[in-house]
Design a protein around this motif. Structure first.
Motif, PDB file in Angstrom:
ATOM      1  N   LEU A  16       0.853  -1.175   0.000  1.00  0.00           N
ATOM      2  CA  LEU A  16       0.000   0.000   0.000  1.00  0.00           C
ATOM      3  C   LEU A  16       0.896   1.235   0.000  1.00  0.00           C
ATOM      4  O   LEU A  16       2.068   1.149   0.346  1.00  0.00           O
ATOM      5  CB  LEU A  16      -0.908  -0.002   1.226  1.00  0.00           C
ATOM      6  N   HIS A  17       0.324   2.371  -0.387  1.00  0.00           N
ATOM      7  CA  HIS A  17       1.104   3.605  -0.462  1.00  0.00           C
ATOM      8  C   HIS A  17       0.296   4.730   0.173  1.00  0.00           C
ATOM      9  O   HIS A  17      -0.876   4.926  -0.162  1.00  0.00           O
ATOM     10  CB  HIS A  17       1.429   3.931  -1.926  1.00  0.00           C
ATOM     11  N   GLU A  18       0.930   5.454   1.088  1.00  0.00           N
ATOM     12  CA  GLU A  18       0.270   6.566   1.777  1.00  0.00           C
ATOM     13  C   GLU A  18       0.822   7.887   1.243  1.00  0.00           C
ATOM     14  O   GLU A  18       2.025   8.048   1.078  1.00  0.00           O
ATOM     15  CB  GLU A  18       0.518   6.481   3.274  1.00  0.00           C
ATOM     16  N   PHE A  19      -0.079   8.836   0.983  1.00  0.00           N
ATOM     17  CA  PHE A  19       0.291  10.174   0.531  1.00  0.00           C
ATOM     18  C   PHE A  19      -0.275  11.193   1.515  1.00  0.00           C
ATOM     19  O   PHE A  19      -1.393  11.036   2.004  1.00  0.00           O
ATOM     20  CB  PHE A  19      -0.331  10.494  -0.835  1.00  0.00           C
ATOM     21  N   THR A  20       0.497  12.237   1.770  1.00  0.00           N
ATOM     22  CA  THR A  20       0.033  13.384   2.540  1.00  0.00           C
ATOM     23  C   THR A  20       0.482  14.623   1.788  1.00  0.00           C
ATOM     24  O   THR A  20       1.658  14.727   1.432  1.00  0.00           O
ATOM     25  CB  THR A  20       0.644  13.400   3.958  1.00  0.00           C
ATOM     26  N   PHE A  21      -0.433  15.532   1.508  1.00  0.00           N
ATOM     27  CA  PHE A  21      -0.025  16.809   0.935  1.00  0.00           C
ATOM     28  C   PHE A  21      -0.901  17.916   1.483  1.00  0.00           C
ATOM     29  O   PHE A  21      -2.010  17.686   1.964  1.00  0.00           O
ATOM     30  CB  PHE A  21       0.044  16.782  -0.594  1.00  0.00           C
ATOM     31  N   SER A  22      -0.346  19.139   1.430  1.00  0.00           N
ATOM     32  CA  SER A  22      -0.931  20.285   2.128  1.00  0.00           C
ATOM     33  C   SER A  22      -1.350  21.391   1.178  1.00  0.00           C
ATOM     34  O   SER A  22      -0.818  21.511   0.075  1.00  0.00           O
ATOM     35  CB  SER A  22       0.096  20.874   3.101  1.00  0.00           C
ATOM     36  N   PRO A  75       3.564   1.910 -10.728  1.00  0.00           N
ATOM     37  CA  PRO A  75       2.627   3.033 -10.643  1.00  0.00           C
ATOM     38  C   PRO A  75       3.308   4.356 -11.004  1.00  0.00           C
ATOM     39  O   PRO A  75       4.481   4.555 -10.720  1.00  0.00           O
ATOM     40  CB  PRO A  75       2.195   3.050  -9.177  1.00  0.00           C
ATOM     41  N   ARG A  76       2.538   5.239 -11.590  1.00  0.00           N
ATOM     42  CA  ARG A  76       3.052   6.564 -11.960  1.00  0.00           C
ATOM     43  C   ARG A  76       2.624   7.560 -10.877  1.00  0.00           C
ATOM     44  O   ARG A  76       1.683   8.323 -11.053  1.00  0.00           O
ATOM     45  CB  ARG A  76       2.522   6.939 -13.333  1.00  0.00           C
ATOM     46  N   PHE A  77       3.353   7.525  -9.769  1.00  0.00           N
ATOM     47  CA  PHE A  77       2.981   8.328  -8.598  1.00  0.00           C
ATOM     48  C   PHE A  77       2.909   9.817  -8.902  1.00  0.00           C
ATOM     49  O   PHE A  77       1.959  10.488  -8.518  1.00  0.00           O
ATOM     50  CB  PHE A  77       3.960   8.084  -7.446  1.00  0.00           C
ATOM     51  N   GLY A  78       3.929  10.361  -9.568  1.00  0.00           N
ATOM     52  CA  GLY A  78       3.961  11.786  -9.861  1.00  0.00           C
ATOM     53  C   GLY A  78       2.793  12.230 -10.722  1.00  0.00           C
ATOM     54  O   GLY A  78       2.163  13.251 -10.453  1.00  0.00           O
ATOM     55  N   GLU A  79       2.497  11.449 -11.743  1.00  0.00           N
ATOM     56  CA  GLU A  79       1.359  11.782 -12.613  1.00  0.00           C
ATOM     57  C   GLU A  79       0.043  11.650 -11.857  1.00  0.00           C
ATOM     58  O   GLU A  79      -0.877  12.451 -12.048  1.00  0.00           O
ATOM     59  CB  GLU A  79       1.347  10.874 -13.840  1.00  0.00           C
ATOM     60  N   TYR A  80      -0.051  10.636 -11.016  1.00  0.00           N
ATOM     61  CA  TYR A  80      -1.253  10.434 -10.209  1.00  0.00           C
ATOM     62  C   TYR A  80      -1.529  11.662  -9.342  1.00  0.00           C
ATOM     63  O   TYR A  80      -2.644  12.205  -9.350  1.00  0.00           O
ATOM     64  CB  TYR A  80      -1.066   9.183  -9.348  1.00  0.00           C
ATOM     65  N   LEU A  81      -0.508  12.125  -8.620  1.00  0.00           N
ATOM     66  CA  LEU A  81      -0.677  13.292  -7.757  1.00  0.00           C
ATOM     67  C   LEU A  81      -0.994  14.545  -8.573  1.00  0.00           C
ATOM     68  O   LEU A  81      -1.859  15.338  -8.194  1.00  0.00           O
ATOM     69  CB  LEU A  81       0.576  13.512  -6.909  1.00  0.00           C
ATOM     70  N   ALA A  82      -0.306  14.714  -9.701  1.00  0.00           N
ATOM     71  CA  ALA A  82      -0.552  15.884 -10.555  1.00  0.00           C
ATOM     72  C   ALA A  82      -1.987  15.889 -11.058  1.00  0.00           C
ATOM     73  O   ALA A  82      -2.617  16.953 -11.144  1.00  0.00           O
ATOM     74  CB  ALA A  82       0.425  15.898 -11.728  1.00  0.00           C
ATOM     75  N   HIS A  83      -2.535  14.711 -11.360  1.00  0.00           N
ATOM     76  CA  HIS A  83      -3.904  14.632 -11.874  1.00  0.00           C
ATOM     77  C   HIS A  83      -4.961  14.772 -10.785  1.00  0.00           C
ATOM     78  O   HIS A  83      -6.151  14.855 -11.085  1.00  0.00           O
ATOM     79  CB  HIS A  83      -4.106  13.346 -12.677  1.00  0.00           C
ATOM     80  N   GLN A 122       0.565  23.356  -1.577  1.00  0.00           N
ATOM     81  CA  GLN A 122       1.956  23.634  -1.243  1.00  0.00           C
ATOM     82  C   GLN A 122       2.830  23.017  -2.334  1.00  0.00           C
ATOM     83  O   GLN A 122       2.557  21.911  -2.786  1.00  0.00           O
ATOM     84  CB  GLN A 122       2.303  23.048   0.132  1.00  0.00           C
ATOM     85  N   GLU A 123       3.846  23.721  -2.736  1.00  0.00           N
ATOM     86  CA  GLU A 123       4.720  23.227  -3.792  1.00  0.00           C
ATOM     87  C   GLU A 123       5.409  21.939  -3.349  1.00  0.00           C
ATOM     88  O   GLU A 123       5.727  21.758  -2.183  1.00  0.00           O
ATOM     89  CB  GLU A 123       5.766  24.295  -4.123  1.00  0.00           C
ATOM     90  N   GLY A 124       5.644  21.047  -4.287  1.00  0.00           N
ATOM     91  CA  GLY A 124       6.305  19.781  -4.011  1.00  0.00           C
ATOM     92  C   GLY A 124       5.313  18.646  -3.873  1.00  0.00           C
ATOM     93  O   GLY A 124       4.104  18.860  -3.808  1.00  0.00           O
ATOM     94  N   PRO A 125       5.835  17.425  -3.814  1.00  0.00           N
ATOM     95  CA  PRO A 125       4.951  16.261  -3.815  1.00  0.00           C
ATOM     96  C   PRO A 125       4.325  15.937  -2.465  1.00  0.00           C
ATOM     97  O   PRO A 125       3.442  15.096  -2.376  1.00  0.00           O
ATOM     98  CB  PRO A 125       5.887  15.129  -4.254  1.00  0.00           C
ATOM     99  N   GLY A 126       4.778  16.573  -1.400  1.00  0.00           N
ATOM    100  CA  GLY A 126       4.271  16.214  -0.084  1.00  0.00           C
ATOM    101  C   GLY A 126       5.048  15.036   0.475  1.00  0.00           C
ATOM    102  O   GLY A 126       6.218  14.832   0.156  1.00  0.00           O
ATOM    103  N   TYR A 127       4.396  14.250   1.283  1.00  0.00           N
ATOM    104  CA  TYR A 127       5.030  13.116   1.952  1.00  0.00           C
ATOM    105  C   TYR A 127       4.382  11.837   1.434  1.00  0.00           C
ATOM    106  O   TYR A 127       3.172  11.788   1.233  1.00  0.00           O
ATOM    107  CB  TYR A 127       4.816  13.240   3.466  1.00  0.00           C
ATOM    108  N   ASP A 128       5.202  10.814   1.212  1.00  0.00           N
ATOM    109  CA  ASP A 128       4.613   9.515   0.856  1.00  0.00           C
ATOM    110  C   ASP A 128       5.504   8.403   1.370  1.00  0.00           C
ATOM    111  O   ASP A 128       6.691   8.602   1.626  1.00  0.00           O
ATOM    112  CB  ASP A 128       4.377   9.414  -0.653  1.00  0.00           C
ATOM    113  N   ARG A 129       4.902   7.244   1.532  1.00  0.00           N
ATOM    114  CA  ARG A 129       5.648   6.074   2.006  1.00  0.00           C
ATOM    115  C   ARG A 129       4.929   4.799   1.611  1.00  0.00           C
ATOM    116  O   ARG A 129       3.709   4.783   1.426  1.00  0.00           O
ATOM    117  CB  ARG A 129       5.841   6.114   3.510  1.00  0.00           C
TER     118      ARG A 129
END
Length: 192
Positions: A16-22, A75-83, A122-129
């Motif tokens: 699983l993958h957790e994302f946090t962004f602000s 997985p395309r994490f960066g594209e996922y977050l951007a979308h 907030q600029e940047g991808p945030g936190y993920d793990r």
């Protein structure tokens, strides 16, 4: 020439993958139900398009947490977050322009001389793990669901509308309201 730091996301199939962004400068921008509904819809589109299953989530006033299960081996994490971020941000900017809101000016920043841009996030991808173990999965879900409780936004985690806590309250788990993101739940074998 500007160089952006490249974030490397590591993934092992089955994790699983957790994302946090602000929000921008951690401003409490996610307090409007209409905006949160738009965010939920944008999240659903991204989950379908990039083949991520939503396991748990919470929308807080100035950030959000997503626990996902990527179905693709790479997985395309960066594209996922951007979308998730870009279409939602564009919708909010349009609302602010249309309503002549002063918030538009506050969220428009100068990137460099002669170039400004609207910033909801907030600029940047945030936190993920990555989350790989049974105990880590259970802890992540509890942490996500208890976030509003710890902040004093509700008396019980299940009282916070903008989370998946009520989904897990039911046995078997059931979808909540239609204006919340679709929750796929835990993948088979995740807690074995």
């Amino acid at each position: 020439m500007s160089h952006r730091k490249q974030i490397k996301h590591h993934h092992e199939p089955g994790h699983l993958h957790e994302f946090t962004f602000s929000t921008y400068c951690r401003r409490p921008l996610l307090t409007n139900d209409t905006w949160r509904e738009k965010l939920a819809a944008t999240l659903d589109v991204s989950n379908r398009e990039f083949r991520f299953q939503l396991v748990a989530f919470v929308f807080m006033p100035e950030h959000l947490h997503l626990l996902t299960y990527p179905l693709d081996e790479r997985p395309r994490f960066g594209e996922y977050l951007a979308h998730i971020k870009q279409p939602f941000s564009k919708q909010i900017k349009e609302i602010l322009v249309e309503s002549h809101s002063r918030l538009l000016e506050q969220l428009t920043v100068q990137e460099r001389p002669g170039k400004s841009c609207f910033r909801f996030w907030q600029e940047g991808p945030g936190y993920d793990r990555n989350i790989t173990s049974h105990n880590a999965i259970v802890s992540a879900i509890e942490y996500i669901h208890e976030n509003p409780l710890r902040r004093g936004l509700c008396r019980r985690a299940v009282d916070w509308k903008w989370s998946s806590a009520r989904y897990y309250l039911n046995v078997p788990p059931r979808q909540q309201e239609a204006n919340l993101p679709f929750i796929h739940g835990l993948p088979d074998g995740a807690l074995d």
